[in-house]
Design a protein around this motif. Structure first.
Motif, mmCIF file in Angstrom:
data_model
loop_
_atom_site.group_PDB
_atom_site.id
_atom_site.type_symbol
_atom_site.label_atom_id
_atom_site.label_comp_id
_atom_site.label_asym_id
_atom_site.label_seq_id
_atom_site.Cartn_x
_atom_site.Cartn_y
_atom_site.Cartn_z
ATOM 1 N N LEU A 188 44.117 34.813 53.935
ATOM 2 C CA LEU A 188 43.680 36.178 53.624
ATOM 3 C C LEU A 188 42.481 36.199 52.674
ATOM 4 O O LEU A 188 42.232 37.208 52.019
ATOM 5 N N SER A 189 41.744 35.099 52.602
ATOM 6 C CA SER A 189 40.611 35.008 51.681
ATOM 7 C C SER A 189 39.548 36.057 51.977
ATOM 8 O O SER A 189 38.964 36.655 51.065
ATOM 9 N N THR A 190 39.282 36.285 53.262
ATOM 10 C CA THR A 190 38.276 37.279 53.639
ATOM 11 C C THR A 190 38.689 38.667 53.185
ATOM 12 O O THR A 190 37.855 39.458 52.729
ATOM 13 N N MET A 191 39.972 38.960 53.299
ATOM 14 C CA MET A 191 40.459 40.253 52.827
ATOM 15 C C MET A 191 40.256 40.368 51.318
ATOM 16 O O MET A 191 39.874 41.431 50.813
ATOM 17 N N GLY A 192 40.492 39.279 50.596
ATOM 18 C CA GLY A 192 40.283 39.304 49.153
ATOM 19 C C GLY A 192 38.847 39.628 48.800
ATOM 20 O O GLY A 192 38.579 40.381 47.858
ATOM 21 N N ALA A 193 37.907 39.079 49.561
ATOM 22 C CA ALA A 193 36.487 39.344 49.307
ATOM 23 C C ALA A 193 36.151 40.811 49.555
ATOM 24 O O ALA A 193 35.426 41.443 48.774
ATOM 25 N N ALA A 194 36.683 41.364 50.645
ATOM 26 C CA ALA A 194 36.419 42.767 50.970
ATOM 27 C C ALA A 194 37.009 43.684 49.908
ATOM 28 O O ALA A 194 36.384 44.668 49.484
ATOM 29 N N ILE A 195 38.214 43.385 49.456
ATOM 30 C CA ILE A 195 38.868 44.216 48.446
ATOM 31 C C ILE A 195 38.131 44.125 47.113
ATOM 32 O O ILE A 195 38.064 45.107 46.358
ATOM 33 N N ALA A 196 37.559 42.965 46.809
ATOM 34 C CA ALA A 196 36.797 42.808 45.571
ATOM 35 C C ALA A 196 35.616 43.761 45.552
ATOM 36 O O ALA A 196 35.296 44.362 44.513
ATOM 37 N N HIS A 197 34.960 43.916 46.696
ATOM 38 C CA HIS A 197 33.852 44.862 46.785
ATOM 39 C C HIS A 197 34.348 46.291 46.624
ATOM 40 O O HIS A 197 33.696 47.129 45.993
ATOM 41 N N ALA A 198 35.507 46.571 47.188
ATOM 42 C CA ALA A 198 36.079 47.907 47.071
ATOM 43 C C ALA A 198 36.428 48.232 45.620
ATOM 44 O O ALA A 198 36.264 49.365 45.160
ATOM 45 N N SER A 199 36.910 47.229 44.898
ATOM 46 C CA SER A 199 37.265 47.457 43.495
ATOM 47 C C SER A 199 36.032 47.803 42.661
ATOM 48 O O SER A 199 36.094 48.648 41.763
ATOM 49 N N LEU A 200 34.900 47.171 42.963
ATOM 50 C CA LEU A 200 33.651 47.493 42.270
ATOM 51 C C LEU A 200 33.257 48.938 42.540
ATOM 52 O O LEU A 200 32.917 49.685 41.612
ATOM 53 N N ALA A 201 33.311 49.329 43.815
ATOM 54 C CA ALA A 201 32.960 50.703 44.173
ATOM 55 C C ALA A 201 33.883 51.701 43.480
ATOM 56 O O ALA A 201 33.439 52.724 42.947
ATOM 57 N N GLY A 202 35.173 51.401 43.456
ATOM 58 C CA GLY A 202 36.131 52.293 42.807
ATOM 59 C C GLY A 202 35.883 52.413 41.322
ATOM 60 O O GLY A 202 35.989 53.506 40.744
ATOM 61 N N ILE A 219 47.183 41.449 46.184
ATOM 62 C CA ILE A 219 45.812 40.926 46.233
ATOM 63 C C ILE A 219 44.844 41.957 45.666
ATOM 64 O O ILE A 219 43.924 41.627 44.905
ATOM 65 N N ALA A 220 45.064 43.221 46.032
ATOM 66 C CA ALA A 220 44.209 44.301 45.532
ATOM 67 C C ALA A 220 44.314 44.417 44.015
ATOM 68 O O ALA A 220 43.299 44.533 43.309
ATOM 69 N N VAL A 221 45.522 44.394 43.494
ATOM 70 C CA VAL A 221 45.723 44.504 42.048
ATOM 71 C C VAL A 221 45.093 43.307 41.331
ATOM 72 O O VAL A 221 44.493 43.456 40.257
ATOM 73 N N THR A 222 45.202 42.132 41.931
ATOM 74 C CA THR A 222 44.629 40.929 41.320
ATOM 75 C C THR A 222 43.116 41.034 41.204
ATOM 76 O O THR A 222 42.534 40.645 40.175
ATOM 77 N N THR A 223 42.464 41.552 42.218
ATOM 78 C CA THR A 223 40.999 41.692 42.153
ATOM 79 C C THR A 223 40.599 42.680 41.059
ATOM 80 O O THR A 223 39.545 42.528 40.446
ATOM 81 N N VAL A 224 41.445 43.673 40.829
ATOM 82 C CA VAL A 224 41.170 44.638 39.753
ATOM 83 C C VAL A 224 41.263 43.951 38.397
ATOM 84 O O VAL A 224 40.421 44.162 37.521
ATOM 85 N N VAL A 225 42.284 43.119 38.220
ATOM 86 C CA VAL A 225 42.438 42.375 36.969
ATOM 87 C C VAL A 225 41.260 41.429 36.764
ATOM 88 O O VAL A 225 40.783 41.228 35.643
ATOM 89 N N GLU A 226 40.760 40.865 37.843
ATOM 90 C CA GLU A 226 39.640 39.921 37.764
ATOM 91 C C GLU A 226 38.315 40.611 37.504
ATOM 92 O O GLU A 226 37.365 39.984 37.016
ATOM 93 N N LEU A 227 38.228 41.895 37.822
ATOM 94 C CA LEU A 227 36.951 42.599 37.822
ATOM 95 C C LEU A 227 36.215 42.487 36.489
ATOM 96 O O LEU A 227 35.018 42.202 36.452
ATOM 97 N N LYS A 228 36.927 42.733 35.411
ATOM 98 C CA LYS A 228 36.287 42.681 34.091
ATOM 99 C C LYS A 228 36.086 41.252 33.616
ATOM 100 O O LYS A 228 35.207 40.972 32.796
ATOM 101 N N VAL A 229 36.886 40.328 34.142
ATOM 102 C CA VAL A 229 36.822 38.939 33.685
ATOM 103 C C VAL A 229 35.694 38.168 34.365
ATOM 104 O O VAL A 229 34.889 37.509 33.700
ATOM 105 N N VAL A 230 35.628 38.239 35.695
ATOM 106 C CA VAL A 230 34.591 37.488 36.414
ATOM 107 C C VAL A 230 33.717 38.373 37.301
ATOM 108 O O VAL A 230 32.782 37.882 37.931
ATOM 109 N N GLY A 231 33.990 39.676 37.372
ATOM 110 C CA GLY A 231 33.170 40.568 38.167
ATOM 111 C C GLY A 231 33.523 40.528 39.638
ATOM 112 O O GLY A 231 34.236 39.634 40.104
#
Length: 263
Positions: free
Chosen positions: A36-50, A181-193
Motif C-alpha cells: 500500500l506504499s502508493t496509497m501512502g504517497a497519495a494520502i500524504a499529498h492529501a494531508s498537505l492539502a488539508g 495510514i492516513a493518521v500516520t501521514t498526518v503525524v508525519e506531516l510536521k516532522v518530515v513534511g
C-alpha cells in the motif's frame, strides 16, 4: 553543545520525532506487507492539502490534514473493492487534485508562505504544544487500536481469504488499516513534511523486511530504524546546522538503501 537539548523546543522536537517514528514503523510494516506504499504517497499529498485549507480558514492545520487524509483514504479503499484499476485511478486523481489544492492554497496564503512551506518539507523544531498534544493523541490512539486488534490485522495482512472464512470482518480491518495510514501521514506531516512522509512511512519497514522472517521481528526492527533515523537526524542537523526534517528523511532512506546491500 549538549545544553541545547535542554531547551523546550528541542524536547518537543524529540518527542514529536519519537511519536512519528514509532507510529510510522508499526503502521509502515503493515503498509509494506500489503503493498500500500502508493496509497501512502497519495494520502500524504492529501494531508498537505488539508492542512493548507484548514490554515487558510483559521482552523488547526493538523485537524484539516486528518479530515482530508481520512476522506481520500476511505475513497481509495472503497474503490479498491470495486477493482484494482479503479483504485489506481482514484490514487492518481488524488495525487493531482491534492497538488492542485495545495498550489491554490499556497497562492492564496503568500503572506504565510513560511508556515505553508513547513508542512511541505516539515519543521519538527517548530512543533507547538498544541500540535504535540494532537500528535500524541493520534499516535496513542492508533497504536492502542493496533495492539487491541493485532491478531486480526496480522491475519488479514497475510491471508485475507482465510481470515474471512474464519469469521473475521476483513472489510472492517481493511478500512481501519487504510485510516491508520492516513493518521500516520498526518503525524508525519510536521516532522518530515508531505514530501518525505511516504519515505518515513515505508523505508524503515522495508529495511526491516530485509532482515525479518516474522511480523513481530519486522515491527521491532522497523521501530529501531525509524527511531535511529529520527533521533540521529535531530542531532546531526543541530551539529552541522542542517534542516532537521530533510535530514531525518535522508537518513531513513539511507537505512533502506544500506539494507539492500547487506550480506
Amino acid at each position: 553543545m549538549l545544553e541545547i537539548f535542554t531547551y523546550s523546543f528541542m524536547i518537543k522536537a524529540l518527542l514529536a520525532s519519537t511519536l512519528a517514528a514509532v507510529l510510522s514503523a508499526v503502521v509502515g510494516s503493515f503498509t509494506v506487507l500489503r503493498n500500500l506504499s502508493t496509497m501512502g504517497a497519495a494520502i500524504a499529498h492529501a494531508s498537505l492539502a488539508g492542512a493548507l485549507i484548514a490554515f487558510f480558514f483559521g482552523i488547526e492545520p493538523t485537524i484539516g490534514a486528518a479530515i482530508l487524509s481520512v476522506l481520500f483514504a476511505l475513497m481509495a479503499a472503497y474503490s479498491g473493492e470495486m477493482g484494482g484499476e479503479k483504485m489506481d485511478i482514484v490514487l492518481g486523481v488524488t495525487f493531482g487534485f491534492s497538488a492542485a489544492i495545495a498550489a491554490l492554497m499556497l497562492s492564496l496564503t503568500r503572506e504565510y508562505t513560511v508556515v505553508a512551506y513547513s508542512y511541505l518539507i516539515g519543521e519538527v523544531l517548530g512543533v507547538t504544544d498544541d500540535e504535540l498534544l494532537l500528535l500524541g493523541v493520534f499516535a496513542f490512539s492508533s497504536l492502542t487500536l493496533i495492539l487491541l486488534f493485532y491478531k486480526e490485522f496480522k491475519f488479514v495482512t497475510f491471508d485475507r481469504e482465510a481470515a474471512e472464512a474464519m469469521g473475521v470482518n476483513t472489510r472492517l480491518f481493511h478500512y481501519l488499516m487504510i485510516m491508520l495510514i492516513a493518521v500516520t501521514t498526518v503525524v508525519e506531516l510536521k516532522v518530515v513534511g508531505s514530501i518525505l512522509a511516504v519515505v518515513f512511512l515505508v523505508a524503515p519497514a522495508a529495511a526491516a523486511l530485509e532482515f525479518s522472517h516474522s511480523l513481530e521481528k519486522m515491527v521491532i526492527l522497523s521501530v529501531v530504524f525509524a527511531l535511529t533515523s529520527s533521533i540521529l537526524g535531530v542531532f546531526i542537523s543541530m551539529l552541522y546546522n542542517l534542516p532537521t526534517s530533510p535530514t531525518i528523511g535522508v537518513l531513513a532512506a539511507a537505512v533502506y538503501l544500506l539494507s539492500l546491500i547487506h550480506i
